[in-house]
Design a protein around this motif. Structure first.
Motif, short mmCIF file in Angstrom:
data_model
loop_
_atom_site.label_atom_id
_atom_site.label_comp_id
_atom_site.label_asym_id
_atom_site.label_seq_id
_atom_site.Cartn_x
_atom_site.Cartn_y
_atom_site.Cartn_z
N PRO A 28 0.71 -1.08 0.09
CA PRO A 28 0.10 -0.10 -0.10
C PRO A 28 0.96 1.19 -0.02
CG PRO A 28 -0.12 -0.87 2.17
CD PRO A 28 0.93 -1.87 1.23
N ASP A 29 0.31 2.34 -0.52
CA ASP A 29 1.09 3.55 -0.55
C ASP A 29 0.97 4.42 0.60
OD1 ASP A 29 1.92 3.19 -3.02
OD2 ASP A 29 0.84 4.81 -4.18
N GLN A 30 0.33 3.88 1.74
CA GLN A 30 0.19 4.73 2.83
C GLN A 30 1.26 4.26 4.07
OE1 GLN A 30 -1.69 7.20 3.25
NE2 GLN A 30 -1.98 6.95 1.05
N MET A 88 15.67 5.40 2.50
CA MET A 88 15.95 6.07 3.57
C MET A 88 16.73 7.17 3.35
SD MET A 88 16.82 4.94 7.53
CE MET A 88 18.74 4.17 7.13
N ALA A 89 17.98 6.77 2.62
CA ALA A 89 18.94 8.08 2.24
C ALA A 89 18.24 9.05 1.32
CB ALA A 89 20.10 7.60 1.57
N ASP A 90 17.45 8.55 0.51
CA ASP A 90 16.77 9.61 -0.34
C ASP A 90 15.70 10.53 0.41
OD1 ASP A 90 18.03 8.41 -2.55
OD2 ASP A 90 16.51 7.46 -3.60
N ALA A 91 15.08 9.85 1.11
CA ALA A 91 14.02 10.81 1.94
C ALA A 91 14.82 11.48 3.09
CB ALA A 91 12.99 9.58 3.06
N VAL A 92 15.99 11.28 3.37
CA VAL A 92 16.94 12.15 4.22
C VAL A 92 17.21 13.47 3.49
CG1 VAL A 92 18.84 12.67 5.49
CG2 VAL A 92 17.49 10.66 5.89
N ASP A 93 17.56 13.26 2.25
CA ASP A 93 17.81 14.23 1.09
C ASP A 93 16.76 15.37 0.76
OD1 ASP A 93 20.59 13.67 1.26
OD2 ASP A 93 20.41 12.40 -0.53
N THR A 168 12.53 -8.68 9.24
CA THR A 168 11.45 -7.65 9.06
C THR A 168 12.10 -6.30 8.70
OG1 THR A 168 11.47 -6.97 11.41
CG2 THR A 168 9.35 -8.43 10.62
N SER A 169 11.29 -5.61 7.56
CA SER A 169 12.05 -4.74 7.00
C SER A 169 11.30 -3.21 7.03
CB SER A 169 12.21 -4.89 5.47
OG SER A 169 11.37 -5.48 4.93
N PHE A 170 10.91 -2.91 8.17
CA PHE A 170 10.12 -1.63 8.43
C PHE A 170 11.23 -0.45 8.68
CE2 PHE A 170 7.14 -4.75 10.16
CZ PHE A 170 6.16 -4.50 8.95
N THR A 171 10.96 0.62 8.42
CA THR A 171 11.72 2.06 8.66
C THR A 171 10.89 2.85 9.63
OG1 THR A 171 12.38 2.00 6.24
CG2 THR A 171 12.63 4.00 7.44
N TYR A 172 11.62 3.09 10.36
CA TYR A 172 10.76 3.86 11.75
C TYR A 172 11.12 5.20 11.67
CZ TYR A 172 10.59 -1.10 13.49
OH TYR A 172 10.33 -2.28 13.32
N PHE A 173 10.36 6.13 11.86
CA PHE A 173 10.55 7.30 12.21
C PHE A 173 10.38 7.81 13.64
CE2 PHE A 173 8.67 12.04 12.21
CZ PHE A 173 9.84 12.50 12.06
N VAL A 174 11.51 8.25 14.00
CA VAL A 174 11.60 8.40 15.75
C VAL A 174 11.90 9.86 15.95
CG1 VAL A 174 12.66 7.51 17.66
CG2 VAL A 174 12.52 5.92 15.76
N GLY A 186 9.67 -0.86 0.54
CA GLY A 186 8.92 -0.44 -0.84
C GLY A 186 8.46 0.83 -0.74
N PHE A 187 8.46 1.72 0.30
CA PHE A 187 7.51 2.70 0.23
C PHE A 187 8.56 3.82 -0.55
CE2 PHE A 187 5.22 6.11 2.57
CZ PHE A 187 4.31 5.70 2.91
N PRO A 188 7.83 4.73 -1.42
CA PRO A 188 8.29 5.65 -2.22
C PRO A 188 9.14 6.68 -1.37
CG PRO A 188 6.37 5.28 -2.93
CD PRO A 188 6.16 4.63 -1.62
N PRO A 189 10.05 7.15 -1.47
CA PRO A 189 10.85 8.22 -0.79
C PRO A 189 10.40 9.40 -0.75
CG PRO A 189 12.23 7.56 -2.53
CD PRO A 189 11.09 6.55 -2.67
N GLU A 190 9.66 9.77 -1.80
CA GLU A 190 8.77 11.11 -1.83
C GLU A 190 7.90 11.12 -0.81
OE1 GLU A 190 9.54 9.10 -4.54
OE2 GLU A 190 10.95 10.24 -5.59
#
Ligand code: NI
Length: 202
Positions: A28-30, A88-93, A168-174, A186-190
């Motif tokens: 999902p995209d969310q 993750m790196a692209d989202a940071v940029d 497991t392959s989740f990215t955590y925003f903390v 697979g979540f899009p960085p944008e």
């Protein structure tokens, strides 16, 4: 005739199984609400002390001074980790372009192979700001348990590496207040950057 019917039944069965797998793999995209990773947000995260890519001992309190992204994986990972860590790196940029300073952290689930030197070359290749963390098996397990991360060694004698890690392959925003969001792989960085900017009211 009977053989042909059996063959058809088998073909339909395989087709249905493949469709089920396909649907399971649909992303999902969310952002996942923390409830969707089967845990209340207040139960995800927690303090840890690990060793960074320079060999220095660091605590989560020292590292998580502001908005932070955390991903658990390992440097030998052949496919999923490189994609997720690049996201993750692209989202940071993308967040930096909005004036938001976010620290990316990569924590290994394979401390037997991922020493500080391996972590250093990995994170340096991924992002100049990325922190790479390793530790003893017990320290990694404690940090992974805190973030509800599952990981398991899978022996692959036919491969040169000898084993892979299922994880497991989740990215955590903390933030210093705790875990704010969990993103599926697979979540899009944008989209990730947009969701984080909204959470930071930007
Ligand atoms: Ni991986």
């Amino acid at each position: 005739m009977r053989k042909a019917v059996m063959g058809l039944v088998a073909a339909v069965f395989v087709g249905v199984a493949a469709m089920g797998l396909y649907l399971t793999l649909q992303k999902p995209d969310q952002p996942l609400s923390p409830a969707m990773v089967n845990a209340d947000v207040s139960t995800i995260g927690g303090p840890f002390t690990l060793t960074d890519q320079t060999g220095k001992r660091v605590t989560s309190a020292e590292l998580i001074k502001g908005p932070t992204l955390i991903y658990f994986g390992y440097t030998f990972c052949p496919d999923v980790c490189p994609v997720d860590v690049t996201v993750m790196a692209d989202a940071v940029d993308l967040l930096a372009e909005k004036g938001l300073d976010v620290t990316p952290i990569f924590i290994t689930v394979d401390p037997a192979r991922d020493d500080p030197e391996s972590m250093a070359s990995y994170v340096e290749a991924m992002h100049p700001k990325m922190v790479g963390l390793t530790g003893t098996e017990a320290e990694i397990k404690q940090a992974a348990d805190a973030y509800k991360v599952y990981y398991q060694r899978v022996n692959t004698p036919e491969s040169q590496a000898g084993y892979l890690m299922n994880h497991t392959s989740f990215t955590y925003f903390v933030t210093p207040d705790g875990v704010k969001a969990v993103f599926r792989d697979g979540f899009p960085p944008e989209e990730m950057a947009g969701a984080i900017a909204r959470m930071l009211n930007r």
